[in-house]
Design a protein around this motif. Structure first.
Motif, short mmCIF file in Angstrom:
data_model
loop_
_atom_site.label_atom_id
_atom_site.label_comp_id
_atom_site.label_asym_id
_atom_site.label_seq_id
_atom_site.Cartn_x
_atom_site.Cartn_y
_atom_site.Cartn_z
N ALA A 77 0.82 -1.22 0.00
CA ALA A 77 0.00 0.00 0.00
C ALA A 77 0.85 1.27 0.00
CB ALA A 77 -0.94 0.00 1.20
N GLN A 78 2.11 1.12 -0.37
CA GLN A 78 2.94 2.30 -0.50
C GLN A 78 2.64 2.99 -1.82
OE1 GLN A 78 6.45 -0.12 0.84
NE2 GLN A 78 7.31 1.93 1.17
N ARG A 79 2.95 4.27 -1.87
CA ARG A 79 2.66 5.09 -3.04
C ARG A 79 3.25 4.48 -4.31
NH1 ARG A 79 1.23 10.71 -3.70
NH2 ARG A 79 1.22 11.01 -1.47
N HIS A 80 4.50 4.00 -4.26
CA HIS A 80 5.13 3.50 -5.49
C HIS A 80 4.50 2.19 -5.99
CE1 HIS A 80 7.50 0.89 -2.80
NE2 HIS A 80 7.79 0.18 -3.87
N PRO B 30 12.18 3.16 -6.85
CA PRO B 30 10.92 3.88 -6.64
C PRO B 30 10.48 3.93 -5.18
CG PRO B 30 10.71 2.40 -8.51
CD PRO B 30 12.03 2.10 -7.84
N GLY B 31 10.87 2.94 -4.39
CA GLY B 31 10.50 2.90 -2.98
C GLY B 31 11.64 3.29 -2.05
N ARG C 207 7.92 -0.68 9.58
CA ARG C 207 8.98 -0.63 8.57
C ARG C 207 9.59 -2.01 8.46
NH1 ARG C 207 12.84 4.35 9.49
NH2 ARG C 207 13.89 3.32 7.75
N ALA C 208 9.79 -2.46 7.23
CA ALA C 208 10.32 -3.80 7.01
C ALA C 208 11.36 -3.77 5.90
CB ALA C 208 9.19 -4.76 6.65
N THR C 209 12.13 -4.85 5.86
CA THR C 209 13.14 -5.01 4.83
C THR C 209 12.67 -6.07 3.85
OG1 THR C 209 14.76 -4.61 6.57
CG2 THR C 209 15.61 -5.34 4.47
N ASP D 147 11.51 -0.60 3.29
CA ASP D 147 12.64 0.29 3.08
C ASP D 147 13.29 -0.08 1.75
OD1 ASP D 147 12.30 1.70 5.41
OD2 ASP D 147 13.67 0.45 6.57
N GLY D 148 13.42 0.91 0.87
CA GLY D 148 13.97 0.68 -0.46
C GLY D 148 15.38 1.23 -0.62
#
Length: 144
Positions: free
Chosen positions: A13-16, A57-58, A81-83, A51-52
């Motif tokens: 559900a992140q913007r990217h 893009p993320g 927050r996850a990896t 975390d990108g």
């Protein structure tokens, strides 16, 4: 803190993930219904922010990293927050879920993401029941 046996976990559900998706509006509407139903039932809602790496893009703290504007963490939700690709790896998710009495996860994600199998496998390995709530294009009234 209220105990609930079920958590809705928004994996993409992140913007990217959503902003330039060809079915952004339909996905958003379908996911918002699921979100409203989960909240009405008293389920925990988990918003995963992956975390990108730099230049992706993320990328962490970039515009694409934040949650899509249609999905905001509310009081009682768990922002996380996850990896990539496992939401449990190093995030403290398991401890938070156990503290809240969660035993079943409903994973909401775009089809075909690598976060789904990694997170689902980890959840099952930790003893959680897992239900996948992928939204298929044909479910949105558009040809797949």
């Amino acid at each position: 803190m209220t105990s609930t046996p079920v958590a809705l976990v928004l994996l993409t559900a992140q913007r990217h993930h959503l902003e330039d998706h060809p079915q952004e509006q339909a996905l958003s509407a379908a996911w918002q219904k699921r979100l409203q139903s989960a909240r009405a039932a008293g389920h925990l809602v988990v918003h995963v922010q992956w975390d990108g790496a730099l230049g992706t893009p993320g990328e962490t703290f970039s515009r694409g990293w934040v949650l899509h504007p249609d999905f905001r963490a509310e009081t009682g939700d768990l922002p996380l927050r996850a990896t990539h690709p496992n939401a449990f790896a190093g995030s403290g998710l398991d401890a938070e879920l156990r503290r809240r009495g969660v035993t079943e996860l409903h994973l909401l994600t775009l089809p075909g993401t690598e976060m789904l199998p990694a997170t689902a496998e980890a959840a099952r390995g930790l003893g959680y029941g897992v239900r996948v709530l992928e939204t298929q294009p044909q479910m949105l009234g558009t040809p797949g």
